[in-house]
Design a protein around this motif. Structure first.
Motif, PDB file in Angstrom:
ATOM      1  N   ASN A  51      51.020   6.418  52.001  1.00 28.15           N
ATOM      2  CA  ASN A  51      50.111   6.180  50.874  1.00 28.15           C
ATOM      3  C   ASN A  51      49.113   7.368  50.874  1.00 28.15           C
ATOM      4  OD1 ASN A  51      51.137   3.991  50.032  1.00 28.15           O
ATOM      5  ND2 ASN A  51      49.659   2.573  50.800  1.00 28.15           N
ATOM      6  N   ALA A  52      48.630   7.902  49.811  1.00 32.36           N
ATOM      7  CA  ALA A  52      47.470   8.916  49.672  1.00 32.36           C
ATOM      8  C   ALA A  52      46.584   8.200  48.787  1.00 32.36           C
ATOM      9  CB  ALA A  52      48.063  10.161  49.072  1.00 32.36           C
ATOM     10  N   PRO A  53      45.645   7.184  49.173  1.00 31.85           N
ATOM     11  CA  PRO A  53      44.411   6.613  48.283  1.00 31.85           C
ATOM     12  C   PRO A  53      43.572   7.665  47.739  1.00 31.85           C
ATOM     13  CG  PRO A  53      44.859   5.588  50.555  1.00 31.85           C
ATOM     14  CD  PRO A  53      45.580   6.690  50.657  1.00 31.85           C
ATOM     15  N   VAL A  54      43.318   7.407  46.624  1.00 30.21           N
ATOM     16  CA  VAL A  54      42.336   8.269  46.074  1.00 30.21           C
ATOM     17  C   VAL A  54      41.012   8.565  46.382  1.00 30.21           C
ATOM     18  CG1 VAL A  54      41.358   8.805  43.530  1.00 30.21           C
ATOM     19  CG2 VAL A  54      43.579   7.775  43.670  1.00 30.21           C
ATOM     20  N   LEU A  55      40.517   7.299  47.088  1.00 32.10           N
ATOM     21  CA  LEU A  55      38.993   7.658  47.496  1.00 32.10           C
ATOM     22  C   LEU A  55      39.049   7.871  49.112  1.00 32.10           C
ATOM     23  CD1 LEU A  55      37.548   4.887  45.109  1.00 32.10           C
ATOM     24  CD2 LEU A  55      37.408   7.367  45.008  1.00 32.10           C
ATOM     25  N   THR A  56      39.937   8.635  49.571  1.00 27.82           N
ATOM     26  CA  THR A  56      39.924   8.505  51.165  1.00 27.82           C
ATOM     27  C   THR A  56      38.904   9.496  51.384  1.00 27.82           C
ATOM     28  OG1 THR A  56      42.361   8.206  51.260  1.00 27.82           O
ATOM     29  CG2 THR A  56      41.168   9.304  53.013  1.00 27.82           C
ATOM     30  N   ASP A  57      38.533  10.546  50.522  1.00 28.58           N
ATOM     31  CA  ASP A  57      37.396  11.285  51.004  1.00 28.58           C
ATOM     32  C   ASP A  57      36.053  10.722  50.849  1.00 28.58           C
ATOM     33  OD1 ASP A  57      38.943  13.516  51.369  1.00 28.58           O
ATOM     34  OD2 ASP A  57      38.792  14.127  49.424  1.00 28.58           O
ATOM     35  N   ALA A  58      35.810   9.667  49.816  1.00 31.24           N
ATOM     36  CA  ALA A  58      34.631   9.025  49.819  1.00 31.24           C
ATOM     37  C   ALA A  58      34.423   8.135  50.878  1.00 31.24           C
ATOM     38  CB  ALA A  58      34.758   8.169  48.329  1.00 31.24           C
ATOM     39  N   VAL A  59      35.354   7.605  51.486  1.00 28.64           N
ATOM     40  CA  VAL A  59      35.323   6.489  52.718  1.00 28.64           C
ATOM     41  C   VAL A  59      34.923   7.559  53.861  1.00 28.64           C
ATOM     42  CG1 VAL A  59      36.504   5.145  54.288  1.00 28.64           C
ATOM     43  CG2 VAL A  59      36.813   4.827  51.785  1.00 28.64           C
ATOM     44  N   LEU A  60      35.402   8.650  54.098  1.00 27.57           N
ATOM     45  CA  LEU A  60      35.219   9.613  55.125  1.00 27.57           C
ATOM     46  C   LEU A  60      33.819   9.999  55.122  1.00 27.57           C
ATOM     47  CD1 LEU A  60      38.540  11.637  55.535  1.00 27.57           C
ATOM     48  CD2 LEU A  60      37.897   9.705  57.150  1.00 27.57           C
ATOM     49  N   VAL A  61      33.322  10.475  53.820  1.00 27.82           N
ATOM     50  CA  VAL A  61      32.084  10.993  53.780  1.00 27.82           C
ATOM     51  C   VAL A  61      31.132  10.047  54.085  1.00 27.82           C
ATOM     52  CG1 VAL A  61      30.162  11.613  51.877  1.00 27.82           C
ATOM     53  CG2 VAL A  61      32.534  12.872  52.107  1.00 27.82           C
ATOM     54  N   PHE A  62      31.229   8.659  53.413  1.00 26.39           N
ATOM     55  CA  PHE A  62      30.361   7.502  53.911  1.00 26.39           C
ATOM     56  C   PHE A  62      30.405   7.390  55.399  1.00 26.39           C
ATOM     57  CE2 PHE A  62      30.000   2.666  54.119  1.00 26.39           C
ATOM     58  CZ  PHE A  62      28.511   2.707  53.686  1.00 26.39           C
ATOM     59  N   ILE A  63      31.451   7.202  56.203  1.00 28.21           N
ATOM     60  CA  ILE A  63      31.465   7.160  57.714  1.00 28.21           C
ATOM     61  C   ILE A  63      30.815   8.240  58.199  1.00 28.21           C
ATOM     62  CG2 ILE A  63      33.068   6.943  59.593  1.00 28.21           C
ATOM     63  CD1 ILE A  63      35.024   5.413  57.815  1.00 28.21           C
ATOM     64  N   TYR A  64      30.956   9.393  57.805  1.00 29.30           N
ATOM     65  CA  TYR A  64      30.155  10.763  58.446  1.00 29.30           C
ATOM     66  C   TYR A  64      28.790  10.183  58.265  1.00 29.30           C
ATOM     67  CZ  TYR A  64      34.763  13.206  58.937  1.00 29.30           C
ATOM     68  OH  TYR A  64      35.980  13.301  59.160  1.00 29.30           O
ATOM     69  N   VAL A  65      28.273   9.968  57.020  1.00 26.32           N
ATOM     70  CA  VAL A  65      26.713   9.653  56.915  1.00 26.32           C
ATOM     71  C   VAL A  65      26.298   8.847  57.481  1.00 26.32           C
ATOM     72  CG1 VAL A  65      25.217   9.156  54.851  1.00 26.32           C
ATOM     73  CG2 VAL A  65      26.962  10.831  54.408  1.00 26.32           C
ATOM     74  N   LEU A  66      26.996   7.672  57.843  1.00 24.87           N
ATOM     75  CA  LEU A  66      26.556   6.590  58.699  1.00 24.87           C
ATOM     76  C   LEU A  66      26.477   6.999  60.119  1.00 24.87           C
ATOM     77  CD1 LEU A  66      28.433   3.180  57.416  1.00 24.87           C
ATOM     78  CD2 LEU A  66      25.982   3.986  56.804  1.00 24.87           C
ATOM     79  N   VAL A  67      27.539   7.674  60.452  1.00 23.70           N
ATOM     80  CA  VAL A  67      27.575   8.005  62.156  1.00 23.70           C
ATOM     81  C   VAL A  67      26.336   9.066  61.992  1.00 23.70           C
ATOM     82  CG1 VAL A  67      28.618   9.542  63.760  1.00 23.70           C
ATOM     83  CG2 VAL A  67      29.763   7.740  62.218  1.00 23.70           C
ATOM     84  N   VAL A  68      26.058  10.064  61.183  1.00 22.28           N
ATOM     85  CA  VAL A  68      25.035  11.030  61.404  1.00 22.28           C
ATOM     86  C   VAL A  68      23.487  10.417  61.301  1.00 22.28           C
ATOM     87  CG1 VAL A  68      23.896  12.808  60.193  1.00 22.28           C
ATOM     88  CG2 VAL A  68      26.226  12.873  60.547  1.00 22.28           C
ATOM     89  N   ALA A  69      23.521   9.201  60.619  1.00 24.80           N
ATOM     90  CA  ALA A  69      22.064   8.609  60.360  1.00 24.80           C
ATOM     91  C   ALA A  69      21.898   7.712  61.616  1.00 24.80           C
ATOM     92  CB  ALA A  69      21.998   7.592  59.063  1.00 24.80           C
ATOM     93  N   ALA A  70      22.885   7.148  62.008  1.00 28.81           N
ATOM     94  CA  ALA A  70      22.968   6.197  63.354  1.00 28.81           C
ATOM     95  C   ALA A  70      22.609   7.189  64.493  1.00 28.81           C
ATOM     96  CB  ALA A  70      24.278   5.607  63.838  1.00 28.81           C
TER      97      ALA A  70
END
Length: 170
Positions: A51-70
């Motif tokens: 599968n190649a979900p459409v919003l994979t980049d959005a999930v990755l950016v969200f995770i990166y933002v959470l990790v950087v914030a943490a």
């Protein structure tokens, strides 16, 4: 959202952390809900078995933002508490708090170094392709093995504390 954050300056730590938790849970539900509900079944162009979900980049950016914030909050908290603490806080209620803090930090650093050096660099098969990057293979082993070691140390520490054996030594 506005009512959730209204008057945040007057909240105690528990109320503030509860509101932050609610906001984070809501964001996670929205992002991952959108990920699975919008274009999740789209086949990958090069290999239709994946599968190649459409919003994979959005999930990755969200995770990166959470990790950087943490990480930023953890560093800021450590710096703030280090500046705020004085020598009087080294022992709290006959508990050597400073020694425990330095011991925990030392164990973490030593464990990270040892598990990186001893980590495996064996190539692994990822999605049918052999992955051979030595640094990242060793880094992955480092994080997995360090997590296991620290979990075992934590369980042993809890068991020792619950056992009451340390009180018998005095």
């Amino acid at each position: 959202m506005r009512s959730l954050l209204h008057g945040a300056g007057r909240l105690d730590a528990e109320q503030l952390s509860t509101r932050v938790l609610y906001v984070l849970v809501a964001l996670v539900v929205v992002v991952f809900g959108a990920f699975f509900l919008v274009g999740y079944d789209r086949p990958y162009d090069e290999n239709p078995q994946f599968n190649a979900p459409v919003l994979t980049d959005a999930v990755l950016v969200f995770i990166y933002v959470l990790v950087v914030a943490a990480v930023a909050l953890a560093v800021a908290s450590a710096v703030f508490s280090f500046r705020k603490r004085d020598r009087a806080g080294a022992v709290v209620n006959n508990v050597p708090a400073a020694k425990i803090t330095w011991g925990t930090a030392g164990l973490l650093v030593a464990c990270l170094l040892v598990t990186f050096v001893t980590g495996s660099a064996e190539p692994v098969l990822v999605n049918g392709v052999e992955y051979t990057d030595t640094f990242w293979l060793k880094a992955t082993d480092m994080f997995i093995n360090t997590s296991i070691v620290l979990l075992v140390v934590a369980v042993c520490g809890v068991a020792f504390g619950v056992s009451g054996y340390n009180r018998k030594l005095k």
